[in-house]
Design an enzyme around this catalytic site. Structure first.
Site, PDB file in Angstrom:
ATOM      1  N   TYR A   1     -14.534  -1.941   4.702  1.00 19.52           N
ATOM      2  CA  TYR A   1     -13.778  -1.533   5.884  1.00 19.52           C
ATOM      3  C   TYR A   1     -14.243  -0.209   6.487  1.00 19.52           C
ATOM      4  O   TYR A   1     -13.586   0.309   7.393  1.00 19.52           O
ATOM      5  CB  TYR A   1     -12.288  -1.376   5.536  1.00 19.52           C
ATOM      6  CG  TYR A   1     -11.608  -2.600   5.001  1.00 19.52           C
ATOM      7  CD1 TYR A   1     -11.777  -3.836   5.610  1.00 19.52           C
ATOM      8  CD2 TYR A   1     -10.764  -2.508   3.898  1.00 19.52           C
ATOM      9  CE1 TYR A   1     -11.124  -4.960   5.121  1.00 19.52           C
ATOM     10  CE2 TYR A   1     -10.106  -3.630   3.408  1.00 19.52           C
ATOM     11  CZ  TYR A   1     -10.286  -4.858   4.020  1.00 19.52           C
ATOM     12  OH  TYR A   1      -9.643  -5.960   3.546  1.00 19.52           O
TER      13      TYR A   1
ATOM     14  N   ARG B   1       0.819  -1.202   0.000  1.00 23.29           N
ATOM     15  CA  ARG B   1       0.000   0.000   0.000  1.00 23.29           C
ATOM     16  C   ARG B   1       0.865   1.270   0.000  1.00 23.29           C
ATOM     17  O   ARG B   1       0.555   2.242  -0.683  1.00 23.29           O
ATOM     18  CB  ARG B   1      -0.884  -0.015   1.248  1.00 23.29           C
ATOM     19  CG  ARG B   1      -1.835   1.171   1.374  1.00 23.29           C
ATOM     20  CD  ARG B   1      -2.359   1.316   2.797  1.00 23.29           C
ATOM     21  NE  ARG B   1      -2.797   0.053   3.367  1.00 23.29           N
ATOM     22  CZ  ARG B   1      -4.049  -0.361   3.398  1.00 23.29           C
ATOM     23  NH1 ARG B   1      -5.004   0.410   2.895  1.00 23.29           N
ATOM     24  NH2 ARG B   1      -4.363  -1.504   3.956  1.00 23.29           N
TER      25      ARG B   1
ATOM     26  N   CYS C   1     -26.581  -1.070  -7.270  1.00 22.16           N
ATOM     27  CA  CYS C   1     -27.877  -1.217  -6.597  1.00 22.16           C
ATOM     28  C   CYS C   1     -27.668  -1.648  -5.154  1.00 22.16           C
ATOM     29  O   CYS C   1     -28.073  -2.733  -4.740  1.00 22.16           O
ATOM     30  CB  CYS C   1     -28.736  -2.221  -7.358  1.00 22.16           C
ATOM     31  SG  CYS C   1     -30.454  -2.196  -6.851  1.00 22.16           S
TER      32      CYS C   1
END
Length: 464
Positions: free
Chosen positions: A365, A320, A392
């Site tokens: 999360y 990350r 949806c």
């Protein structure tokens, strides 16, 4: 329990947003530390490495993941420079394609993969196999065989069954497997429960506390086809402080010393994993690679001195921290509406042409993101807005709370920073929406590195 899929995403902030969110003096101004180094904004128009958001949208369509290649490479290089005596493995699960695998190789990093599919990408990119590590809590025999045949540099074992599989495969293939043993140190990092991976009650690794980790090392040492390289620990994701690493390192190094004493084997390497946090919003203040190096190296040195053991070679797995800030997602606005709240207040909903299919993290999360108007200048006052997708689902939220110009309208482009990690990797075809393309931009040139899916791609799998 949550009574609805949207859960806590709704009704928390009223008309003022969360406590950390401030009304900006000018909503058109970039919050600099949320964006990659090549991103700029002039007259309201966002650009990256000299290419504007409208140009990207016109050529490649939206939604679109836009990678600042120099920024990605620079972040990879920064880890290599900050930890010159450590092995840095880019965690491919954050985002992996052939292009990024090649960038990682060229910047001198190793590569961590955790499935046969990720290994296939690495091999397609001609990544040096000896610099690949294979993770995973349930590797199949086929995945392990392919890794051994390819000559991957290390395999991180996660179960007794896997040790037995490797023992049999190394005998069958006549090869030696270098393995690390993944352990759980009983540390719960300050992060979301689902991305905290070192407390005891979870699926990864062998517990130190109940002796399973020591037993696993013993099994590896007793296997003639396996070479024990060391211990591996990972305490979670999106972590901003080193406290958890300190506790984990202490417990893992105690086991390291115990292995040497009781089994007569010294693990040459210690892997503390990754999980280093990035800035998604103004509330986040991540450490730099240099800061992490000072903290983590001191932790390991101090613990080894206290235990009177030699310092093992350190390895880390940032994913990350390299991929996340290097990328933003570009959307086109489709509709807007004001929704009344208690006390006469209202919230503006801005619907874009993507959503939870290209970024599931807010729904999964409760992750927070920021965004900015990317296609034009606006003098309109800032209005608290919620950016939502086209799916949806009531929980299909891209940005829960952000102040955007009050005149944002259909046809405008919005850009969401920090989407390089776990967005394309977790993307889906929910509602049969084709997955977005990934474009890399460098020196004024943009190129597709992962093409957009088409309806033909979706229908090709449906055999009717």
């Amino acid at each position: 329990m949550r009574s609805h899929e949207a859960g806590a995403l709704h009704g928390q902030a009223g008309d003022r947003g969360p406590a950390w969110l401030r009304v900006p003096e000018d909503p058109d101004v970039l919050v600099r530390h949320l964006w990659s180094s090549g991103v700029a904004k002039a007259d309201g128009v966002l650009s990256v490495a000299g290419v504007t958001a409208p140009e990207l949208a016109e050529e490649f369509g939206t939604p679109l993941y836009v990678v600042d290649e120099d920024d990605f490479r620079g972040r990879a290089r920064a880890f290599a420079l900050a930890f010159p005596d450590a092995d840095i493995y880019y965690a491919g699960k954050a985002f992996l394609c052939v292009a990024t695998a090649r960038w990682v190789a060229e910047e001198g990093l190793n590569l961590d993969v955790c499935t046969g599919g990720e290994l296939a990408v690495a091999l397609r990119a001609e990544f040096p196999p000896e610099r690949i590590g294979l993770h995973g809590n349930n590797k199949s025999v086929a995945e392990l065989r392919r890794a051994l045949q390819a000559g991957v540099g290390r395999i991180i074992v996660d179960s007794v069954e896997e040790i037995a599989r490797l023992d049999a495969l190394t005998a069958e293939l006549g090869v030696q497997a270098v393995v690390m043993v993944r352990v759980t140190a009983g540390v719960e990092a300050h992060t979301h429960e689902y991305i905290s991976t070192s407390h005891e009650d979870q699926k990864f690794g062998f517990s130190i506390a109940d002796g399973a980790a020591l037993d696993a090392v013993r099994r590896v040492v007793d296997s003639p086809g396996l070479t024990f390289a060391g211990l591996h620990s990972h305490i979670g994701s999106q972590i901003f402080v080193t406290d958890g690493f300190e506790v984990a390192a202490r417990r893992v190094l105690r086991l390291h010393a115990q292995v040497a004493t009781e089994l007569g084997v010294v693990g040459a390497e210690l892997d503390l994993g990754g999980g280093f946090g990035i800035a998604y919003t103004t509330q986040d203040d991540p450490a730099t690679p240099d800061d992490l190096a000072r903290g983590l190296l001191k932790i390991v040195d101090d613990e080894c001195a206290a235990l009177d053991v030699a310092v093992p070679r350190l390895s880390l797995e940032p994913g990350r921290a390299i991929a996340g800030p290097s990328t933003f997602t570009l959307y086109e606005v489709g509709t807007t509406k004001a929704v009344g709240l208690d006390g006469g207040a209202s919230r503006r909903y801005v619907s874009v042409d993507g959503g939870m299919s290209d970024n599931i993290r807010p729904a999964l999360y409760s992750a927070d993101y920021s965004c900015t108007l990317a296609s034009r200048d606006s003098g309109a006052p800032a209005v608290l807005s919620r950016v939502v997708g086209k799916h949806c689902e009531a929980g299909d939220i891209v940005v829960k709370d952000e102040y955007l110009p009050g005149d944002v309208r259909a046809g405008d482009l919005l850009a969401v920073p920090g989407t390089g990690a776990y967005c394309r990797s977790l993307a889906s075809n929910y509602n049969h929406v084709p997955r977005a393309a990934v474009v890399a931009v460098r020196d004024g040139e943009a190129r597709v590195v992962v093409r957009r899916e088409s309806e033909d791609d979706l229908l090709a799998l449906d055999l009717g």
